[in-house]
Design an enzyme around this catalytic site. Structure first.
Site, short mmCIF file in Angstrom:
data_model
loop_
_atom_site.label_atom_id
_atom_site.label_comp_id
_atom_site.label_asym_id
_atom_site.label_seq_id
_atom_site.Cartn_x
_atom_site.Cartn_y
_atom_site.Cartn_z
NE ARG A 160 10.98 -6.64 2.18
CZ ARG A 160 10.35 -6.07 3.00
NH1 ARG A 160 10.51 -5.62 4.16
NH2 ARG A 160 9.20 -5.33 2.20
CE LYS B 43 -0.71 -0.45 5.20
NZ LYS B 43 -0.13 -1.61 5.35
NE ARG C 282 4.88 -5.74 10.59
CZ ARG C 282 6.18 -5.20 9.15
NH1 ARG C 282 6.90 -5.84 9.15
NH2 ARG C 282 5.05 -4.40 8.71
NE ARG D 167 -0.44 2.30 12.62
CZ ARG D 167 0.06 1.04 11.63
NH1 ARG D 167 0.23 -0.53 11.24
NH2 ARG D 167 1.34 1.70 10.43
NE ARG E 76 14.87 -5.17 7.22
CZ ARG E 76 14.20 -4.14 7.61
NH1 ARG E 76 14.54 -3.20 8.64
NH2 ARG E 76 12.89 -4.75 7.05
#
Ligand code: ZN
Length: 217
Positions: free
Chosen positions: A127, A13, A173, A88, A162
């Site tokens: 990643r 987004k 999350r 949110r 990371r």
């Protein structure tokens, strides 16, 4: 055109908000940017946010609401915008509604980018990055794998993940995202503003779909 972009972390987004800004001239409002700018300018609410940030705490819902309200109270308030990362929660959405009502800036749409959790996990937790100072190369298992698994193409260093890219972090999350939007989605649906977009596919395709949806509002 005034639009809120919703969707899980990693749904793209932010990229779409940038395109909406570049091509349709909407102001891209990200709360991270608003927060940093309020802190830099030392506004009343910026000082509150700074205290939280410096003590390593999350900036509260109230403070984020105040920062958004402060931005809209300015004479150069955004008339046409793509809101990214806010609201949110329903509590924030109610506060934002009240702000927009004051300045007679009703929303045109709330665009929800839909993506399966497993796709997000594959996308984000694929990643890898090179920890070597001065290299900073990044890779992705699916779209840009290193030539030798686990090692940097440029300098041969062992690649690391990371904290944000670890599968456990991504899953945590997503839990928060689903908890918050479980209320937010019906809230905007009830107002007749919600528009679903398939978040899977090419950036350009998703942009064209979003544009089409917005044009029909
Ligand atoms: Zn490297």
């Amino acid at each position: 055109m005034r639009v809120i972009l919703l969707g899980p972390p990693g749904c793209g987004k932010g990229t779409q908000a940038k395109l909406l800004s570049k091509r349709l001239g909407l102001e891209h409002i990200g709360t991270g940017d608003l927060l940093r700018s309020a802190i830099r300018q030392g506004t009343v609410v910026g000082m509150k946010a700074r205290t939280a940030v410096e003590s390593g705490q999350l900036v509260s819902d109230e403070v984020v609401n105040e920062i958004v309200a402060e931005r809209f109270a300015r004479i150069d308030r955004p008339q046409r915008f793509a809101m990214d990362g806010y609201p949110r929660t329903v509590m924030q959405a109610r506060s934002f509604d009240a702000v927009l009502r004051v300045y007679a800036l009703p929303l045109d749409a709330v665009v929800l980018f839909k993506l399966e959790d497993e796709h997000i996990i594959a996308r984000l937790s694929g990643r890898w990055s090179c920890p070597s100072p001065g290299c900073k190369a990044t890779y992705h298992n699916a779209s840009y794998p290193p030539r030798q698994h686990g090692f940097c193409d440029d300098c041969g260093t062992n690649l690391v993940q990371r904290e944000d890219d670890r599968e456990s972090t991504v899953r945590a999350r997503l839990v928060v995202y689903h908890r918050d939007t479980a209320e937010l989605i019906p809230y905007y649906k009830g107002m007749g503003l919600l528009r679903d977009i398939d978040g899977q596919g090419e950036i350009e395709t998703i942009f064209q779909q979003t544009k089409k949806v917005l044009e029909s509002c």
